[in-house]
Write an enzyme that holds these catalytic residues in place. Structure first.
Site, mmCIF file in Angstrom:
data_model
loop_
_atom_site.group_PDB
_atom_site.id
_atom_site.type_symbol
_atom_site.label_atom_id
_atom_site.label_comp_id
_atom_site.label_asym_id
_atom_site.label_seq_id
_atom_site.Cartn_x
_atom_site.Cartn_y
_atom_site.Cartn_z
ATOM 1 N N TYR A 155 0.840 -1.210 0.000
ATOM 2 C CA TYR A 155 0.000 0.000 0.000
ATOM 3 C C TYR A 155 0.877 1.262 0.000
ATOM 4 C CZ TYR A 155 -4.567 2.239 0.502
ATOM 5 O OH TYR A 155 -5.704 2.968 0.286
ATOM 6 N N LYS A 162 -3.351 8.239 2.918
ATOM 7 C CA LYS A 162 -4.606 7.992 3.643
ATOM 8 C C LYS A 162 -4.493 8.453 5.102
ATOM 9 C CE LYS A 162 -7.233 5.962 0.481
ATOM 10 N NZ LYS A 162 -8.258 6.764 -0.213
HETATM 11 O O1 0WD Z 1 -10.330 -1.914 -1.747
HETATM 12 C C1 0WD Z 1 -10.729 -0.857 -2.181
HETATM 13 N N1 0WD Z 1 -11.154 -0.747 -3.401
HETATM 14 C C2 0WD Z 1 -10.736 0.336 -1.270
HETATM 15 C C3 0WD Z 1 -10.834 1.598 -1.799
HETATM 16 C C4 0WD Z 1 -10.608 0.110 0.183
HETATM 17 C C5 0WD Z 1 -10.652 1.302 0.961
HETATM 18 C C6 0WD Z 1 -10.721 2.540 0.396
HETATM 19 N N2 0WD Z 1 -10.809 2.682 -0.971
HETATM 20 C C7 0WD Z 1 -10.897 4.037 -1.516
HETATM 21 C C8 0WD Z 1 -9.927 4.392 -2.603
HETATM 22 O O2 0WD Z 1 -8.639 4.662 -2.095
HETATM 23 C C9 0WD Z 1 -10.591 5.639 -3.159
HETATM 24 O O3 0WD Z 1 -10.322 6.748 -2.311
HETATM 25 O O4 0WD Z 1 -12.150 4.237 -2.103
HETATM 26 C C10 0WD Z 1 -12.070 5.290 -3.041
HETATM 27 C C11 0WD Z 1 -12.728 4.840 -4.330
HETATM 28 O O5 0WD Z 1 -11.942 3.855 -4.936
HETATM 29 P P1 0WD Z 1 -12.504 2.563 -5.701
HETATM 30 O O6 0WD Z 1 -13.970 2.598 -5.771
HETATM 31 O O7 0WD Z 1 -11.824 1.398 -5.111
HETATM 32 O O8 0WD Z 1 -11.843 2.723 -7.148
HETATM 33 P P2 0WD Z 1 -12.323 3.224 -8.587
HETATM 34 O O9 0WD Z 1 -13.600 2.621 -8.975
HETATM 35 O O10 0WD Z 1 -11.157 2.998 -9.484
HETATM 36 O O11 0WD Z 1 -12.546 4.786 -8.361
HETATM 37 C C12 0WD Z 1 -11.525 5.676 -8.040
HETATM 38 C C13 0WD Z 1 -11.588 6.831 -9.002
HETATM 39 C C14 0WD Z 1 -10.765 6.795 -10.265
HETATM 40 O O12 0WD Z 1 -10.759 5.721 -10.911
HETATM 41 P P3 0WD Z 1 -9.416 5.273 -11.763
HETATM 42 O O13 0WD Z 1 -9.306 3.828 -11.384
HETATM 43 O O14 0WD Z 1 -9.816 5.540 -13.145
HETATM 44 O O15 0WD Z 1 -8.195 6.047 -11.314
HETATM 45 O O16 0WD Z 1 -11.037 8.016 -8.545
HETATM 46 C C15 0WD Z 1 -11.085 8.907 -9.647
HETATM 47 C C16 0WD Z 1 -11.241 8.102 -10.895
HETATM 48 O O17 0WD Z 1 -12.519 8.168 -11.378
HETATM 49 N N3 0WD Z 1 -9.896 9.676 -9.812
HETATM 50 C C17 0WD Z 1 -9.945 10.991 -10.039
HETATM 51 N N4 0WD Z 1 -10.995 11.838 -10.108
HETATM 52 C C18 0WD Z 1 -10.724 13.118 -10.363
HETATM 53 N N5 0WD Z 1 -9.483 13.579 -10.559
HETATM 54 C C19 0WD Z 1 -8.618 11.390 -10.228
HETATM 55 C C20 0WD Z 1 -8.412 12.751 -10.507
HETATM 56 N N6 0WD Z 1 -7.197 13.259 -10.734
HETATM 57 N N7 0WD Z 1 -7.806 10.317 -10.117
HETATM 58 C C21 0WD Z 1 -8.595 9.277 -9.853
#
Ligand code: 0WD
Length: 254
Positions: A155, A162
């Protein structure tokens, strides 16, 4: 009708139907709330538009938190459409995949800054703008992970970001409390999403959680969505500055 009847707000971070942000958006819609979604770039626009249609939501527009103009344009659009909002969900994080494996000590200054900007500072950036649209108070929710508290394999710099994000939640809660704006974080257990697929050995982490969490299973985006609903609704009206674990209890044993 429902817990969110009459409430409107923004959910940032829907990339596809496996995104945690989507789980939260669906749960809010299910209780009568109106949701605005943003997308990061044209590639994600094609995914987000049909999802917004599914929940009768507003497609706000392109929002890249590294591009201040796009963030301002989204908030301007929301102000124009709705005037005020009641909730804001921040589910955004990014780090170079090459540094979500191997050793934290090898983190580059460039990726450290980028990770902190996108995964941590962006919460503050959107909170500044949301405050102006929440004259009667509101709720801001972000997503964090246990890697902020304990060292989790691979991580790395994201864990450091975080930890800073969780500290931001506390500082923002104090600053925005007098305006009746609550700020909380959900510390979600691991879920296989697009962002998670960038983390080295993620399947192992999922299995480890499944075997060791008190509930002996991982969590789903719908379950985290329900926790998001709680934070966006008045049910959590007395809660702010909190980091709430939605992880099948893993944090008590991990
Ligand atoms: O296990 C997990 N999936 C966990 C996720 C466990 C605990 C927390 N999280 C957190 C992540 O760290 C994040 O903060 O949950 C949040 C959402 O993440 P997610 O649902 O796991 O992931 P995803 O569906 O990929 O959404 C995150 C999105 C980006 O997706 P990608 O994969 O294309 O980077 O964050 C957005 C983007 O849509 N994102 C941004 N939006 C605006 N500006 C940017 C940016 N520069 N960079 C990423």
């Amino acid at each position: 009708q429902g817990l969110m009847a009459g409430k409107r707000g923004l959910v940032l971070g829907v990339a596809n139907n496996r995104s945690i942000a989507w789980g939260i958006a669906k749960a809010i819609h299910g209780q009568g709330g109106l949701v605005g979604l943003t997308y990061q770039g044209d590639a994600l626009r094609k995914r987000v538009e049909p999802l917004a249609a599914e929940i009768g939501g507003l497609v706000v527009g392109h929002c890249d938190v590294t591009d201040t103009e796009s963030v301002d344009a989204c908030f301007a659009k929301v102000e124009q459409e709705w005037g005020t909002i009641d909730f804001l969900v921040h589910a955004i994080a990014f780090s170079d995949k090459d540094e979500l494996t191997g050793r934290y000590v090898d983190t580059s200054a460039e990726n450290f800054s980028k990770t902190m900007l996108i995964s941590c500072y962006s919460l503050t950036a959107v909170a500044q703008r949301a405050e102006k649209l929440m004259p009667n108070g509101g709720s801001i929710v972000t997503l964090t992970y246990y890697g902020a508290e304990k060292v989790m394999p691979h991580y790395n710099v994201m864990g450091v970001a975080k930890a800073a994000l969780e500290a931001s939640v506390r500082y923002l809660a104090v600053d925005l409390g007098p305006s009746k704006i609550r700020v909380n974080a959900i510390s979600a257990g691991p879920i296989k999403t697009l962002a998670a697929s960038g983390i080295g050995d993620f399947r192992y982490i999922l299995k480890w959680n499944e075997y060791n969490a008190p509930l002996r299973r991982t969590v789903t985006t719908d379950e985290v969505g329900d926790v998001g609903l709680y934070f966006c609704s008045d049910l959590s009206r007395s809660v702010t500055g909190e980091v709430h674990h939605a992880d099948s209890g893993y944090h008590v044993v991990g």
